[in-house]
Design a protein around this motif. Sequence first.
Motif, mmCIF file in Angstrom:
data_model
loop_
_atom_site.group_PDB
_atom_site.id
_atom_site.type_symbol
_atom_site.label_atom_id
_atom_site.label_comp_id
_atom_site.label_asym_id
_atom_site.label_seq_id
_atom_site.Cartn_x
_atom_site.Cartn_y
_atom_site.Cartn_z
ATOM 1 N N GLN A 506 0.866 -1.182 0.000
ATOM 2 C CA GLN A 506 0.000 0.000 0.000
ATOM 3 C C GLN A 506 0.904 1.234 0.000
ATOM 4 O O GLN A 506 1.794 1.323 0.826
ATOM 5 C CB GLN A 506 -0.849 0.041 1.268
ATOM 6 N N VAL A 507 0.630 2.158 -0.912
ATOM 7 C CA VAL A 507 1.524 3.322 -1.019
ATOM 8 C C VAL A 507 0.936 4.478 -0.202
ATOM 9 O O VAL A 507 0.660 5.554 -0.734
ATOM 10 C CB VAL A 507 1.712 3.698 -2.506
ATOM 11 N N THR A 508 0.733 4.221 1.094
ATOM 12 C CA THR A 508 -0.055 5.164 1.877
ATOM 13 C C THR A 508 0.748 6.126 2.752
ATOM 14 O O THR A 508 0.168 6.920 3.477
ATOM 15 C CB THR A 508 -1.040 4.378 2.779
ATOM 16 N N ASN A 509 2.053 6.044 2.718
ATOM 17 C CA ASN A 509 2.850 7.104 3.341
ATOM 18 C C ASN A 509 4.208 7.193 2.633
ATOM 19 O O ASN A 509 4.513 6.387 1.744
ATOM 20 C CB ASN A 509 2.987 6.945 4.869
ATOM 21 N N SER A 510 4.999 8.186 3.026
ATOM 22 C CA SER A 510 6.201 8.463 2.237
ATOM 23 C C SER A 510 7.203 7.316 2.293
ATOM 24 O O SER A 510 7.864 7.006 1.306
ATOM 25 C CB SER A 510 6.839 9.776 2.688
ATOM 26 N N LYS A 511 7.287 6.644 3.458
ATOM 27 C CA LYS A 511 8.218 5.513 3.551
ATOM 28 C C LYS A 511 7.801 4.435 2.557
ATOM 29 O O LYS A 511 8.632 3.863 1.846
ATOM 30 C CB LYS A 511 8.190 4.945 4.979
ATOM 31 N N LEU A 512 6.486 4.174 2.472
ATOM 32 C CA LEU A 512 5.994 3.111 1.593
ATOM 33 C C LEU A 512 6.085 3.542 0.115
ATOM 34 O O LEU A 512 6.285 2.709 -0.777
ATOM 35 C CB LEU A 512 4.559 2.729 1.985
ATOM 36 N N THR A 550 3.246 16.129 -11.355
ATOM 37 C CA THR A 550 4.684 15.921 -11.133
ATOM 38 C C THR A 550 5.257 16.892 -10.101
ATOM 39 O O THR A 550 6.268 16.596 -9.466
ATOM 40 C CB THR A 550 5.491 16.070 -12.445
ATOM 41 N N THR A 551 4.597 18.020 -9.899
ATOM 42 C CA THR A 551 5.160 18.987 -8.942
ATOM 43 C C THR A 551 4.540 18.842 -7.548
ATOM 44 O O THR A 551 4.978 19.503 -6.610
ATOM 45 C CB THR A 551 4.966 20.448 -9.436
ATOM 46 N N SER A 552 3.531 17.998 -7.419
ATOM 47 C CA SER A 552 2.945 17.795 -6.079
ATOM 48 C C SER A 552 3.945 17.055 -5.190
ATOM 49 O O SER A 552 4.826 16.353 -5.694
ATOM 50 C CB SER A 552 1.679 16.942 -6.172
ATOM 51 N N ASP A 553 3.767 17.210 -3.869
ATOM 52 C CA ASP A 553 4.701 16.515 -2.975
ATOM 53 C C ASP A 553 4.247 15.073 -2.715
ATOM 54 O O ASP A 553 3.147 14.666 -3.102
ATOM 55 C CB ASP A 553 4.895 17.298 -1.674
ATOM 56 N N VAL A 554 5.124 14.341 -2.043
ATOM 57 C CA VAL A 554 4.853 12.911 -1.819
ATOM 58 C C VAL A 554 3.556 12.706 -1.018
ATOM 59 O O VAL A 554 2.787 11.772 -1.260
ATOM 60 C CB VAL A 554 6.052 12.244 -1.091
ATOM 61 N N ILE A 555 3.303 13.639 -0.080
ATOM 62 C CA ILE A 555 2.077 13.498 0.745
ATOM 63 C C ILE A 555 0.838 13.525 -0.152
ATOM 64 O O ILE A 555 -0.097 12.734 0.024
ATOM 65 C CB ILE A 555 2.004 14.640 1.778
ATOM 66 N N THR A 556 0.851 14.429 -1.138
ATOM 67 C CA THR A 556 -0.308 14.494 -2.056
ATOM 68 C C THR A 556 -0.415 13.181 -2.827
ATOM 69 O O THR A 556 -1.511 12.641 -3.011
ATOM 70 C CB THR A 556 -0.129 15.677 -3.058
ATOM 71 N N HIS A 557 0.728 12.668 -3.258
ATOM 72 C CA HIS A 557 0.685 11.392 -3.990
ATOM 73 C C HIS A 557 0.083 10.293 -3.111
ATOM 74 O O HIS A 557 -0.782 9.533 -3.555
ATOM 75 C CB HIS A 557 2.104 10.936 -4.387
ATOM 76 N N THR A 558 0.549 10.220 -1.845
ATOM 77 C CA THR A 558 0.091 9.110 -0.994
ATOM 78 C C THR A 558 -1.377 9.277 -0.612
ATOM 79 O O THR A 558 -2.099 8.293 -0.474
ATOM 80 C CB THR A 558 0.962 8.968 0.277
ATOM 81 N N CYS A 559 -1.829 10.544 -0.476
ATOM 82 C CA CYS A 559 -3.254 10.750 -0.163
ATOM 83 C C CYS A 559 -4.112 10.265 -1.325
ATOM 84 O O CYS A 559 -5.209 9.738 -1.135
ATOM 85 C CB CYS A 559 -3.542 12.223 0.112
ATOM 86 N N THR A 560 -3.620 10.451 -2.558
ATOM 87 C CA THR A 560 -4.378 9.981 -3.728
ATOM 88 C C THR A 560 -4.296 8.456 -3.809
ATOM 89 O O THR A 560 -5.288 7.790 -4.144
ATOM 90 C CB THR A 560 -3.801 10.614 -5.021
ATOM 91 N N ALA A 561 -3.127 7.922 -3.480
ATOM 92 C CA ALA A 561 -2.930 6.465 -3.594
ATOM 93 C C ALA A 561 -3.855 5.672 -2.674
ATOM 94 O O ALA A 561 -4.203 4.524 -2.969
ATOM 95 C CB ALA A 561 -1.472 6.113 -3.293
ATOM 96 N N VAL A 562 -4.293 6.315 -1.570
ATOM 97 C CA VAL A 562 -5.191 5.634 -0.626
ATOM 98 C C VAL A 562 -6.450 5.152 -1.349
ATOM 99 O O VAL A 562 -7.024 4.104 -1.023
ATOM 100 C CB VAL A 562 -5.584 6.603 0.530
ATOM 101 N N THR A 563 -6.868 5.914 -2.362
ATOM 102 C CA THR A 563 -8.127 5.593 -3.048
ATOM 103 C C THR A 563 -7.936 4.568 -4.174
ATOM 104 O O THR A 563 -8.886 4.188 -4.836
ATOM 105 C CB THR A 563 -8.732 6.877 -3.673
ATOM 106 N N ARG A 564 -6.705 4.136 -4.418
ATOM 107 C CA ARG A 564 -6.443 3.248 -5.556
ATOM 108 C C ARG A 564 -6.048 1.847 -5.075
ATOM 109 O O ARG A 564 -5.575 1.682 -3.961
ATOM 110 C CB ARG A 564 -5.297 3.811 -6.402
ATOM 111 N N THR A 565 -6.252 0.875 -5.926
ATOM 112 C CA THR A 565 -5.828 -0.482 -5.550
ATOM 113 C C THR A 565 -4.796 -0.998 -6.560
ATOM 114 O O THR A 565 -4.767 -0.561 -7.708
ATOM 115 C CB THR A 565 -7.016 -1.473 -5.522
ATOM 116 N N LYS A 566 -4.005 -1.935 -6.112
ATOM 117 C CA LYS A 566 -3.011 -2.611 -6.958
ATOM 118 C C LYS A 566 -2.094 -1.638 -7.699
ATOM 119 O O LYS A 566 -1.755 -1.837 -8.872
ATOM 120 C CB LYS A 566 -3.698 -3.544 -7.954
ATOM 121 N N VAL A 567 -1.720 -0.572 -7.021
ATOM 122 C CA VAL A 567 -0.914 0.473 -7.643
ATOM 123 C C VAL A 567 0.421 -0.081 -8.158
ATOM 124 O O VAL A 567 0.782 0.127 -9.316
ATOM 125 C CB VAL A 567 -0.675 1.606 -6.605
#
Length: 628
Positions: A506-512, A550-567
Amino acid sequence: MAKSDWTCSLSAICEWESPDYEPSLPVSEKSNPLTRDIDRASANSIVKMLQACDAQMFQEETGSTYHKLLSDQVVTTLMEVAKRVELVLKDPEDSLVILSGCGTSGRLAFLITSGFNRALRQLNQSPVYSYIIAGGDRALLSSQEAPEDDPKLGMLSLKKVCEGKKRVLFIGISCGLSAPFVAGQLDFCLQHPEVYTPVLVGFNPAHQARDEPLPGCTFTFLSVVQRMQELAKSHQAFLINPAVGPEAISGSSRMKGGSATKILLEVVLSAAHAAAFSHTPVACNGILLHLRAYEKTLDLTYAQSEIITDLVEAAGESLRCGRRVCYLGWGSLALLGLIDASECNPTFGADFEDVRGFVSGGYRELNNKEGPLTALGPEFCIAHEDFLHQVLPRLTDKDTVLLIYTHSDDVGKVVDLARRVREKTANLHAVYHQTDEDTSAALQQDEISRLCLSTLKIAWLQGASVSASLLHMQWELSTKLVLNAVSTGAHVLKGKIYQNHMIDVQVTNSKLYRRATRLLQKLSGRPESQCEEALLKTIYGANKLTLDMTTSDVITHTCTAVTRTKVVPLALVCLLTGCSLREAESHLERQPVVREAVEFSGSKSFRPMCPRDVLDVPMATTQINGQP
Ligand code: F1P
C-alpha cells in the motif's frame, strides 16, 4: 538446498552485514538473504526461516559495523535509561514517561504502557506511563498511515499529553528511524530540554536514519538523530538502536522490529521497577539476564515448530479459499491477536475480515484512552460477543479459529467458547501457556484439547529467578512470534509475496512510496525516474502526467494512492510491457497474477524467479511442500 529440509549456513545468517550487501538500503529495508525463497517454501520451511530470522535478534556482535541487542554499548544505554525511569517512579509528581510511535510501534507503546501501569496500580502507585500512537486509538486496530508523515501532528500530540508536566522522559519508537511523526516529537523535546529527555528506539545505525526533507520543517530524521548523538555524550539524550537484521518480509518491521521494541522497553521498565520498588539497583547483570530470558523464549517457542507449521498450514488453507482466520484471546495475549490481525491489511493488502482478533471483555479489557470505538464500524467490534453475533453464525470448516490464553485466565470460559465454535467448525486450535507446576485447570485443558484439531501448549519453568511479570512478558513475546508466523506464513502460502517482497504494498505514506519505487526498480530493472513516473501514472490513473501531478509533494501522492488499488502491480505491468494503464488494468483483471498478465501481453522481458503466484490467486493445488 532442498526446500523441504531447509537449513541455513552461518554465511547466510551474516550475509546482510557485508558492506556490499544492498549498500543503499538501511538494515530495516534490506531483504533478508535467509528468506529469499520464502515464496516457494513449504509451511514447514517458512517456519524454519522465520525462526532463523528471529534468532538474528540475539546474534553476537561480530565486527564494529553494527551494534547488536547484547552489545555492551546497548546494555549500557538500557541501564542509563532505566535509571531515568527509576527517578520518575520515585518522584512521580508532575512527571511522565511517554512511549510513542506509528503503526506497530505505537501499538506496542500501548501494550507496554498498559502492562506497566497495571503493575504500578497493583503496588498502589499512580500510573506514570502514557502512550501516543499516530492517528489516535483507531490506529491501534487499523492502518492509519497518513498521520505518520506529519511531524507537526506528532509534536502537538506530545504537547497535549504533557500539559502541566515538569519532567517528561519521552521514548520515541521508529524501527526504521524514519517516521516524521516521531521526528517532530524528538525535535520538540530537543527544543525544551528543561522538561523533556528524549530517547529514541529503532533498529538502524544512526547514520542510516532517513534524510528526506520534512514538509514545513528545517530538520530531517537524520539531523534530529545527529543532535541527539551529540547530547548523548552528556546523557541528555539516549539512542537505543541495535541492528536486528533485515525482516523476513522486506521492511515488515511489525516482526523483528516489533519484537525487539517489546524486548528492549520491557527490559528497561522492569529494571526501573525493580530498582524503585524491590531494592534491586539497576545493574548490567540483571539487564543481561532479562535479555537472555527472551532469547530462551524464542527457543522454547520454536521448539514447537511442528505445531506452528500446522497452524500456518490451516490458516494458509483458509486464506487460499477466501475464508477467514480468527484469534479469540484472553487478557493481554488477546491484544497481541488484535495487533497481529490489524497489521494484515497494511502488510498484505488483506481485508479486515481475513484475519480478525477478538478479546474477552472487549474495550473494558483494552482500557484504551479513547474508550470504545465500536461506532467506527464493524472492524472495531472486538469483543467475544461481537464474534458470536457477527462471525460464528457464518463459520465453516474452511475457517480457522485460534484460542489464545494462559492457565491463569478463566479456562472455564475458554471451554465454553471452544464448545460453541466446535459446533460450527472442526478447524479449531489452541495456543496456550502454562507453568510446569500448574495443573489446576488440567481437566478443562483436556476438554479443550479434545475439542481442538491441534494444541500448541508451551510449558514454562517458574523457578525462584523468574517473576510472574517476567513470565507474562515471555508469554506475550511467544504469542507474538506464533501469531506473526501464522499470519505471515498464511499470506505467503496464499501467494502474496514475491521472493521476500510484498509486491502489492500500500503506497499510503512516504516511507511506503519510496519502498514501492525501489521495488519497481528491482523487479523491472528500469531507472528510478521511469519507475517513479510509472508509479505516479497509476496513482493518478493517467497515461500522461500533468505538471500539477509531477510537482505535487509525496504526501499528495500518498493521499491519492489511498483511493487506488493494486498500484504497484499495475505500474510493474506498464513498465514491463510498455502497455497503457487501461491495458494493464484489463490484463490484471483477466489475470491477477502479475507474471502471467505480463506474459499474456506478449512481453519477453519479465523473467520471474519464482513459480508461486504473485497476487491474489490461490497457490496451484499441485504444489506440495513448496515443490511444484
Ligand atoms: C511504522 C510503521 C510500521 C508499519 C508500516 C508503516 O514504522 O507504521 O509499523 O508496519 O511499515 O510504518 P517505524 O516508524 O516503526 O519504522
